[in-house]
Design an enzyme around this catalytic site. Structure first.
Site, PDB file in Angstrom:
ATOM      1  N   GLN A  74       0.860  -1.194   0.000  1.00 33.65           N
ATOM      2  CA  GLN A  74       0.000   0.000   0.000  1.00 33.65           C
ATOM      3  C   GLN A  74       0.891   1.238   0.000  1.00 33.65           C
ATOM      4  OE1 GLN A  74      -1.489   0.724   3.843  1.00 33.65           O
ATOM      5  NE2 GLN A  74      -3.113   2.122   3.257  1.00 33.65           N
ATOM      6  N   GLU A  81      -8.652  -1.544   6.014  1.00 37.13           N
ATOM      7  CA  GLU A  81      -7.420  -1.646   6.800  1.00 37.13           C
ATOM      8  C   GLU A  81      -7.740  -1.698   8.289  1.00 37.13           C
ATOM      9  OE1 GLU A  81      -4.728   1.756   6.586  1.00 37.13           O
ATOM     10  OE2 GLU A  81      -3.042   0.404   6.921  1.00 37.13           O
ATOM     11  N   GLU A 110      -4.423   8.809  18.120  1.00 38.57           N
ATOM     12  CA  GLU A 110      -4.979  10.173  18.238  1.00 38.57           C
ATOM     13  C   GLU A 110      -5.988  10.418  17.120  1.00 38.57           C
ATOM     14  OE1 GLU A 110      -1.704   9.488  18.299  1.00 38.57           O
ATOM     15  OE2 GLU A 110      -1.327   9.862  20.424  1.00 38.57           O
TER      16      GLU A 110
HETATM   17  C1  LIG Z   1       4.719  -0.551  11.236  1.00 38.47           C
HETATM   18  C2  LIG Z   1       4.104   0.415  10.274  1.00 38.47           C
HETATM   19  C3  LIG Z   1       3.705  -0.021   9.028  1.00 38.47           C
HETATM   20  C4  LIG Z   1       3.151   0.882   8.111  1.00 38.47           C
HETATM   21  N1  LIG Z   1       2.803   0.433   6.861  1.00 38.47           N
HETATM   22  C5  LIG Z   1       2.341   1.307   5.941  1.00 38.47           C
HETATM   23  C6  LIG Z   1       2.079   0.890   4.600  1.00 38.47           C
HETATM   24  O1  LIG Z   1       2.233  -0.285   4.263  1.00 38.47           O
HETATM   25  N2  LIG Z   1       1.669   1.801   3.692  1.00 38.47           N
HETATM   26  C7  LIG Z   1       1.477   3.111   4.019  1.00 38.47           C
HETATM   27  O2  LIG Z   1       1.079   3.894   3.150  1.00 38.47           O
HETATM   28  N3  LIG Z   1       1.741   3.563   5.285  1.00 38.47           N
HETATM   29  C8  LIG Z   1       2.161   2.688   6.240  1.00 38.47           C
HETATM   30  N4  LIG Z   1       2.435   3.125   7.527  1.00 38.47           N
HETATM   31  C9  LIG Z   1       2.327   4.560   7.799  1.00 38.47           C
HETATM   32  C10 LIG Z   1       1.195   4.928   8.756  1.00 38.47           C
HETATM   33  O3  LIG Z   1      -0.047   4.883   8.109  1.00 38.47           O
HETATM   34  C11 LIG Z   1       1.522   6.349   9.257  1.00 38.47           C
HETATM   35  O4  LIG Z   1       2.703   6.252  10.011  1.00 38.47           O
HETATM   36  C12 LIG Z   1       0.425   6.919  10.108  1.00 38.47           C
HETATM   37  O5  LIG Z   1      -0.727   7.193   9.338  1.00 38.47           O
HETATM   38  C13 LIG Z   1       0.876   8.217  10.805  1.00 38.47           C
HETATM   39  O6  LIG Z   1       1.430   9.108   9.909  1.00 38.47           O
HETATM   40  P1  LIG Z   1       2.853   9.776  10.178  1.00 38.47           P
HETATM   41  O7  LIG Z   1       3.810   8.673  10.524  1.00 38.47           O
HETATM   42  O8  LIG Z   1       3.174  10.640   9.018  1.00 38.47           O
HETATM   43  O9  LIG Z   1       2.675  10.662  11.483  1.00 38.47           O
HETATM   44  P2  LIG Z   1       2.042  12.102  11.551  1.00 38.47           P
HETATM   45  O10 LIG Z   1       0.760  12.159  10.800  1.00 38.47           O
HETATM   46  O11 LIG Z   1       3.077  13.119  11.205  1.00 38.47           O
HETATM   47  O12 LIG Z   1       1.700  12.211  13.087  1.00 38.47           O
HETATM   48  C14 LIG Z   1       2.666  12.554  14.088  1.00 38.47           C
HETATM   49  C15 LIG Z   1       1.950  12.646  15.427  1.00 38.47           C
HETATM   50  O13 LIG Z   1       0.953  13.682  15.376  1.00 38.47           O
HETATM   51  C16 LIG Z   1      -0.325  13.172  15.711  1.00 38.47           C
HETATM   52  N5  LIG Z   1      -1.352  13.815  14.896  1.00 38.47           N
HETATM   53  C17 LIG Z   1      -1.302  14.016  13.543  1.00 38.47           C
HETATM   54  N6  LIG Z   1      -2.432  14.638  13.135  1.00 38.47           N
HETATM   55  C18 LIG Z   1      -3.211  14.803  14.228  1.00 38.47           C
HETATM   56  C19 LIG Z   1      -4.489  15.380  14.446  1.00 38.47           C
HETATM   57  N7  LIG Z   1      -5.198  15.897  13.441  1.00 38.47           N
HETATM   58  N8  LIG Z   1      -4.983  15.390  15.723  1.00 38.47           N
HETATM   59  C20 LIG Z   1      -4.269  14.862  16.762  1.00 38.47           C
HETATM   60  N9  LIG Z   1      -3.032  14.313  16.616  1.00 38.47           N
HETATM   61  C21 LIG Z   1      -2.507  14.275  15.358  1.00 38.47           C
HETATM   62  C22 LIG Z   1      -0.244  11.683  15.398  1.00 38.47           C
HETATM   63  O14 LIG Z   1      -1.201  10.954  16.149  1.00 38.47           O
HETATM   64  C23 LIG Z   1       1.182  11.368  15.782  1.00 38.47           C
HETATM   65  O15 LIG Z   1       1.280  11.144  17.171  1.00 38.47           O
HETATM   66  C24 LIG Z   1       2.980   2.247   8.470  1.00 38.47           C
HETATM   67  C25 LIG Z   1       3.385   2.684   9.739  1.00 38.47           C
HETATM   68  C26 LIG Z   1       3.946   1.789  10.628  1.00 38.47           C
HETATM   69  C27 LIG Z   1       4.357   2.287  11.981  1.00 38.47           C
END
Ligand SMILES: Cc1cc2nc3c(=O)[nH]c(=O)nc-3n(C[C@H](O)[C@H](O)[C@H](O)COP(=O)(O)OP(=O)(O)OC[C@H]3O[C@@H](n4cnc5c(N)ncnc54)[C@H](O)[C@@H]3O)c2cc1C
Length: 399
Positions: free
Chosen positions: A117, A235, A368
């Site tokens: 994905q 998902e 969150e």
């Molecule tokens: C083990 C693992 C496997 C994954 N596999 C995939 C995959 O196969 N394909 C894929 O596309 N993605 C994948 N992901 C990505 C995952 O979907 C994202 O890490 C997740 O959506 C969070 O995005 P970010 O890491 O950019 O964090 P951010 O969005 O930058 O968030 C950082 C922090 O801010 C908080 N935050 C952000 N926005 C808000 C809000 N509006 N209100 C309150 N708090 C907020 C979050 O909760 C978090 O604590 C994977 C992640 C992990 C850890």
């Protein structure tokens, strides 16, 4: 559907399961062969259309099918191809052309072609609709440039479900388009990202002038957000919505650990902690059963997000208790040598399970963000601040 019709469906499915197990005894049949036969009989996703792995019947029959196959020692397609089976298959069947369904669903189900994905980017995870990777039309093709990140199992994937921005002047949700991309195509580079378990089950993926045929679009141009919602809804259910037997999974491992401890380590406080977690696990399990029942009658409620949130938090707490119960042994770790696993979310020791469980409240939408969804859509609380909703994506400030 009348009671007689439903009985007939049960009977038809029962007969097909008998045929599958008779003609392809699990113990003597190669996994891909068994799954191929299961697909051809319409028992892969029973609610999918006939000819595409289903019979167009109620999804509740899938539980019956799975139970009978697993009890007979048959394979679970989720283990080998979790993202393909749990998320990409349902997306292809809802949004793909007949050719795409024909081409992709069978080898996806058999695990002969693994899927990944390609949604998250360094600048957009929770705010996935703000993504920047670009697709530009060039005749019958699209040229894609950009970077994706955290892409689970991209290193063994044949196909990726990719979302890119194809209209920079539309508001962010409206300018997205989804494609199926060949992960072996020129211009696709997969690099490992190492996790704190020592393993690299996910990756960063770079696209440099990668060409994708227009026929590989899912839905239409600009439908990317709606296509993604299909993937993301599946998902959440796929990650947090499974219904395991009572007392199994993480809490089962904790109870087994407890039983193995010497009497002097089983103090009242730890017992109390274990019982509280057992109850939380059971409440989550019962909520997931209720959610599954609701899905069967076509009214999926907020339980998908509840299951994802509650499951992630309880999993983390259970494994934390495990390493606490282990005392100094909890600090021991086999090796940090980097490996490239062929399955996702695997953990052969409690210590590794503890480290891996830290990701549960991030992957598939953070805790969150789940709370935001529940606050807004279930409790009716004021919405999150969204300053970029009505602005063309090109005018939204970003770094
Ligand atoms: C083990 C693992 C496997 C994954 N596999 C995939 C995959 O196969 N394909 C894929 O596309 N993605 C994948 N992901 C990505 C995952 O979907 C994202 O890490 C997740 O959506 C969070 O995005 P970010 O890491 O950019 O964090 P951010 O969005 O930058 O968030 C950082 C922090 O801010 C908080 N935050 C952000 N926005 C808000 C809000 N509006 N209100 C309150 N708090 C907020 C979050 O909760 C978090 O604590 C994977 C992640 C992990 C850890």
């Amino acid at each position: 559907m009348t009671v007689t019709e439903s009985r007939t469906d049960d009977q038809r499915v029962g007969d097909l399961i008998d045929e599958l197990l008779r003609e392809h005894p699990p113990a003597d049949t190669k996994t891909s062969e068994f799954l191929g036969a299961q697909f051809d009989l319409g028992l892969a996703w029973v609610h999918f259309p006939e000819g595409h792995g289903g019979l167009g019947l109620s999804p509740k029959l899938q539980t019956v099918i799975n139970e009978r196959i697993f009890v007979a020692g048959g394979p679970n397609p989720y283990y080998r191809n979790p993202i393909g089976y749990g998320m990409c298959g349902p997306t292809v069947v809802e949004w793909g052309s007949d050719e795409q369904k024909q081409r992709y669903l069978r080898p996806l189900f058999t695990g002969e072609e693994i899927w990944c994905q390609l949604f998250s980017e360094p600048g957009s995870g929770s705010d996935f609709a703000g993504l920047s990777a670009r697709g530009v039309r060039d005749g019958d093709e699209w040229i894609v440039n950009g970077q994706k990140v955290w892409t689970t199992l991209a290193h063994i994937s044949k196909w990726g479900l990719l979302v890119v921005r194809t209209d920079r002047e539309a508001v962010k949700h409206a300018g997205l388009t989804a494609f199926v991309v060949d992960m072996e195509a020129p211009g696709v580079e997969v690099r490992p990202l190492r996790q704190m378990t020592g393993e690299a089950e996910f990756n960063e993926v770079y696209f440099t002038d990668t060409r994708i045929a227009d026929a590989e679009m899912l839905g239409g141009s600009g439908d990317g957000w709606r296509v993604s919602l299909t993937t993301l809804m599946n998902e959440r259910v796929s990650i947090g919505g499974s219904v395991a037997p009572r007392g199994s999974g993480a809490i089962g491992a904790a109870v087994n650990l407890w039983k193995s401890l010497p009497e002097e380590r089983r103090d009242a406080v730890a017992r109390d902690d274990l019982m509280k977690l057992w109850i939380r696990s059971e409440v989550g399990r019962l909520t997931n059963i209720r959610a599954a029942q609701n899905r069967k009658v076509g009214v999926p409620g907020p339980e998908g997000s509840i299951g994802k949130l509650a499951g992630a938090e309880v999993n983390k707490d259970v494994y934390e208790l495990c390493v606490d119960l282990m005392g100094a042994d909890g600090l021991l770790y086999g090796t940090y040598e980097m490996v490239r696993p062929e399955i996702a979310m695997g953990a052969d020791t409690l210590q590794k399970a503890f480290l891996r469980s830290r990701a549960n409240s991030i992957e598939g939408g953070t805790s969150e963000v789940m709370r935001n969804i529940l606050g807004e859509r279930v409790l009716g609380l004021p919405g999150d601040v969204r300053v970029d909703r009505d602005v063309p994506w090109s005018e939204v400030p970003r770094n």
